[in-house]
Write a protein that holds these residues in place. Structure first.
Motif: not given
Length: 243
Positions: A137-153
Motif C-alpha cells: 500500500p506504500y508503493n501505489g498499492g502494487r502487488y509483488t511476487l515474494r519468495k517466502g515461503p514463510e508468511v510473517k503473520v
C-alpha cells in the motif's frame, strides 16, 4: 437469474498417466507451472509427473486417463468441474489463503511487480521461486511476487496483505480462504468477473454468466481464443479485460 457455482478444480489420479505430450514446451519443474500452462493449451488434457525423469511435470494430450495403469508410479491431474472427477480420482482444490497485516520476505526473480492481484497471482503460479503475493500500500498499492515461503503473520507494520496458493485444508492459522470458482447462469454466452458470497468469511472471485448478453469493446492485443479455458485464463492476466 440465480447463480449456480461450477467449481473447476484438479482431479488427481495416482499410479496413472495420460498419453502423448502437448505441443511446444511440455516439461515443467513444478506442478503449479504445469497446471497453469495446461489451462492455456487447447491440446492439453492434463498433467502427468515423471518420477523417473527427475520428478518433472509434463503436459499430456490424453484426454483419457489410464487409471491405475502406470508401472512407474506416475501421478496425473485433470482440470474438471468438481462433479466431473471420474472413478479412481481424488479431488484437489487449490485456492488462495489471504493473510491480513502480513508479508512474505524477498522478491521473486524477474518481474515481480503487478498492477492487479489477478496478474500477480497468475504469474506467481508460473514461478517456481514464488511463495506468494504481498501487496504494498506504500508503493501505489502494487502487488509483488515474494519468495517466502514463510508468511510473517500479523507482523506487517505497514498494512500489507499476503496471499498464498494452497490446498483448501492447508490455510494456516491467521489466514482466511479466498475461493476461486466458476459461477454460471444457465444457457450462458458471456462471462465476467463478479463477487459471490462465501461462507468462509472471504471474498470469492468467480465467473458469472449472463444469457443473451455481451460486453463491448475488445481487449488490447490478442483477444481471440479457441477455448473458454484459454480466454478466461488470459482475461485474468489483463488489466483491461472485463470478461
Amino acid at each position: 437469474a440465480e447463480v449456480a457455482a461450477e467449481a473447476y478444480s484438479w482431479c488427481v489420479y495416482y499410479d496413472s498417466y495420460l498419453s502423448g505430450y502437448s505441443a511446444g514446451n511440455y516439461s515443467y519443474d513444478t506442478l503449479k507451472e504445469a497446471q497453469n500452462v495446461c489451462r492455456q493449451r487447447s491440446d492439453c488434457g492434463g498433467v502427468t509427473d515423471e518420477p523417473y525423469n527427475g520428478g518433472r511435470y509434463t503436459l499430456r494430450k490424453g484426454p483419457e486417463v489410464k487409471v491405475g495403469e502406470s508401472l512407474s508410479g506416475e501421478t496425473s491431474w485433470t482440470n474438471e468441474a468438481v462433479e466431473a472427477c471420474s472413478e479412481g480420482a481424488v479431488l484437489e482444490v487449490y485456492n488462495w489463503c489471504v493473510f491480513p497485516n502480513s508479508y512474505l520476505s524477498g522478491y521473486s526473480a524477474g518481474n515481480y511487480s503487478y498492477d492487479t492481484l489477478e496478474e500477480a497471482q497468475n504469474a506467481c503460479r508460473q514461478r517456481s521461486d514464488c511463495g506468494g503475493v504481498t501487496d504494498e500500500p506504500y508503493n501505489g498499492g502494487r502487488y509483488t511476487l515474494r519468495k517466502g515461503p514463510e508468511v510473517k503473520v500479523g507482523e506487517s507494520l505497514s498494512g500489507e496483505t499476503s496471499w498464498t496458493n494452497e490446498a483448501v485444508e492447508a490455510c494456516s492459522e491467521g489466514a482466511m480462504l479466498e475461493v476461486y470458482n466458476w459461477c454460471v447462469f444457465p444457457n450462458s454466452y458471456s462471462w465476467f468477473k463478479c463477487n459471490v458470497g462465501a461462507e468462509v468469511a472471504a471474498e470469492a472471485y468467480s465467473w458469472c454468466v449472463y444469457d443473451d448478453s455481451y460486453l463491448s469493446g475488445y481487449s488490447a492485443g490478442n483477444y481471440s481464443y479457441d477455448t473458454l479455458k484459454e480466454a478466461q485464463n488470459a482475461c485474468r492476466q489483463r488489466s483491461d479485460c472485463g470478461g
